[in-house]
Scaffold this active site. Sequence first.
Site, PDB file in Angstrom:
ATOM      1  CD  GLU A 192      21.792 110.469 -63.020  1.00 19.86           C
ATOM      2  OE1 GLU A 192      22.429 111.526 -63.113  1.00 19.86           O
ATOM      3  OE2 GLU A 192      22.334 109.359 -62.928  1.00 19.86           O
ATOM      4  N   GLY A 337      23.826 100.646 -65.930  1.00 17.35           N
ATOM      5  CA  GLY A 337      24.935  99.836 -65.451  1.00 17.35           C
ATOM      6  C   GLY A 337      25.106  99.963 -63.955  1.00 17.35           C
ATOM      7  CG  MET A 339      21.824 105.811 -59.475  1.00 14.73           C
ATOM      8  SD  MET A 339      22.122 107.147 -60.680  1.00 14.73           S
ATOM      9  CE  MET A 339      22.065 108.576 -59.592  1.00 14.73           C
ATOM     10  CG  HIS A 373      31.358 105.875 -63.810  1.00 16.30           C
ATOM     11  ND1 HIS A 373      31.700 106.434 -65.016  1.00 16.30           N
ATOM     12  CD2 HIS A 373      30.127 106.369 -63.510  1.00 16.30           C
ATOM     13  CE1 HIS A 373      30.728 107.230 -65.426  1.00 16.30           C
ATOM     14  NE2 HIS A 373      29.750 107.207 -64.525  1.00 16.30           N
ATOM     15  CD  GLU A 374      28.104 104.488 -60.937  1.00 13.40           C
ATOM     16  OE1 GLU A 374      27.546 105.537 -60.541  1.00 13.40           O
ATOM     17  OE2 GLU A 374      28.140 104.171 -62.138  1.00 13.40           O
ATOM     18  CD  GLU A 396      26.960 110.245 -65.463  1.00 11.31           C
ATOM     19  OE1 GLU A 396      27.946 109.493 -65.450  1.00 11.31           O
ATOM     20  OE2 GLU A 396      25.995 110.100 -64.686  1.00 11.31           O
TER      21      GLU A 396
END
EC number: 3.4.11.-
Length: 945
Positions: A192, A337, A339, A373-374, A396
Amino acid sequence: MYSTVSYLNTFSGSPALIVTMLVAPVLLLLLVPFPPSSGAQLPNQGQAKDLPIATNGQPFPWDRMRLPKTISPLHYDLTIHPNLTTLDFTGVARIELDVHEDTSIIILHAKQMQISNVLLLAPEGIRPLHVLEYPHFHQLALLSDSVLTKGRKYEVQLEFAANLSDSYHGFYKSSYRTSSGEVRVMASTQFEATFARAAFPCFDEPAFKANFTIRIIREPRHIAISNMPKVKTVELPGGLLEDHFDTTIKMSTYLVAYIVSDFLSVSKTTQHGVKVRRTTDAVMHPISVYAVPEKINQTAYALDAAVKLLDFYDNYYDIPYQLPKHDLAAIPDFQAGAMENWGLSTYRETGLLFDPDRSSASDKLGITKVIAHELAHQWFGNLVTMEWWNDLWLKEGFAKFMEYISLDISYPELHVDDFFLGKCFDAMEVDSLSSSHPVSTPVENPMQIQEMFDDVSYDKGACILNMLRDFLTPEAFEIGIIQYLKRYSYQNTVSSHLWESLTNVSDVCSDDELDVRAIMDTWTLQEGFPLVTVEVRGREVRLSQERYLKTDDPSLTEGFLWQIPLTYMTSTSNTIQRFLLKTKTDILYLPEEVDWVKFNVDMSGYYMVHYAGEGWNSIIRLLQHNHTALSGNDRANLIHNVFQLVSIGKVRLDTALELSLYLSRETEIMAVTQGFGELVPLYKLMEKRDMAALENQMKGYIVDLFRGLIDRQEWTDSGSVSERVLRSYLLLFACVRNYAPCVTKATQLFNKWKDSDGTLSLPVDITMAVFVIGARTPEGWDFLFEKYRHSMQMSVKSRMKTAMTVTSLQDKLTWCVHLASYGEVMKTQDLPGVVVSVSKNPHGYKLAWDFLRANWHTLIKKFDLGSSTISHMVTQVTNQYSTREMLDEVRSFFGSLTEETGSEMRCIQQTYETIEDNIRWMDTNLPLLQAWLNKRSHKVAHEDL
């Protein structure tokens, strides 16, 4: 993906960030969607003079950055052979194509690789294709001597070779050092946003989804992992092994991942089992965490968190996780941080590894948030993907928002609600500049795409979603996003698709007809945010809105209008009232006269409020006499708003300072840290000027304000997560500011720890304060460095590294930057953080700026032009400057750059604006600050008599 900035800000209570916050400047904590390529037709071949020129001198038959839509990929068959001795790789890509328009030209991506033996595999037979390269667009043109017919399927096969990247993108080299000093090499991917093209030839845009079948050739001493489970291993001549992985489901190129390493793993199974989408098997499949062998004992917490959170999302989204397994890998060299590669998410070691005896409460909070988050991305982003990078916020902003939703429910003990406001404050700092951008904004080239990974896409995206959830109700919002995910699974979307899903639900759940798109377009298609001015006259509340903008050009605030979901409560009722402000001005009526009114309850909305007339005075009186009548978030919101309004001349500085006096009784973490967040920058701006007396007066005021709270802190690890994070913050601040009781205690503890040769077990949450005091002497610094060099605990190393950058010893600061640049003892991935931390040090800011200038070309090559890493360094190194001389110096350097070396980056304009705002603030407010501090010191002296 967790951008570098988001990752750093995630650990907002961590010691590393606390230092940045305490010694930071103004940023302490630390219109129409882009149209698709018109593409069915290629440019007219007869207009060769207008076409780009390929590397061989021939006209290149495509003149746009975006790929044409004449052909799309259906399936990739990839074989990759990395050589970890020669640090290069070779491969073969066989791509099945679907032809949508008759054409004889295939345009796809490849970057910095040698392409050979390109063949067309057609029903009529195998034919070679002529290859043209246009490196400026990272494009290949494959030319066929016959027409590829609409509606038919073809295959192309390309052989390729390249070096493993020495940056952090594409297929890149990583290494780590064992405790015995041996250096071991591995290879990992980070695709990304536009780097899959550097690993294999592909259609490297998110809308070109396809299936991938991957084979990795490796030595027996290594393992290979990828998005899907391994189905078999084949022995090859020469002692090599070839791992075959199952075929993926349909996904974008940026989510492909593979790693070749000597990692070990630990595994568990989710409560529900991860279901195989294409079968009805009820087989349970594992969640695994991979790390270097000597750190595998730090993976248990991440494994448990991943299992728990994947189960949560399985239930919340009402859609089973789509792959047969999920791996989480801690990569020794990693720029971002983390992915969200589908089935194989990758992390910084500090974002995944946790030692229950050595990691702090804020480490636990930060790691859990990054994993949340991931894993949220496995649905938002992976299952449903934005059509193009202009809508990056769709994944995001959602993943950032879901961190807090998932942890609030799954980990209530982490008190994640205590930290959400910080995301909105971070976003507003950037969004208050004229160089900000809409949440959804046109982008085309890779640098512009990289720049989208910023606080606007992540934090503003999360905050406007939170505002919408509050407005629609959590229940309706949840139903709407589930409907959105189910409707668009395996597809690509634009923002309007989300608004349609939420409008449909709101119409069912409410008697009022709501046009969610009409409301939310005002928040996503224009930059900035509104300032709502409130004036109470009896029962009448007059409202007006304008753009909040830190500028001396009022014309830049014209033409902006938002639909604002207002909330408010009053002195006579703590029931939350709601009002949708659609116009420039409006009036609402209260049932009775009130002593005070507070808008934006708990700061659920992404807007600021100015209380005109006697409004601020009534709020100051309330805070001084009964501050708990408002929630901690409301108080943090008021502190933020009043000081920010000073910057644009709406409120006098002495009014804001009068409000700050109540902080001597404050105990809630968000209000306390926001108090620091507004007050500390005032003396940081003075540190670059020769005004020590006023600077020390301001420092003294802040210490006095929080003295009672500091004195009540125990040097232990007791209490809730928020209490522990606040303790770390306060004790570190007190030590940095030389508050005698804290310095004495920290010195005693450091000496005991040093005397024990580092074996003494210190309370984790206070180690940052202890390390910072210890690093003040050459002997203490050297001891800390030796312990850093040999430690295998990532969170401990992080605190030591930060403490070493806070010292006043100039030679040690220089050595720190040198170590991070060299990358052997201190990882080069940590260089940006080290440079920023040194820049916050009053003894190191010039060193950091000089380093940034002298090494600019190396930095943009290593960390990539437009990346959040480069942007973070640029803005953070410069945003304490407050003199015209420094502004001229900054302009001189950035003005000398070319477009290829970054002159067009948005962060440069943000830097200019920030320094100009600092200068205006100082020119306007220094006399007021001096007068107020003098008046207060006289008053305190009189009271002491």
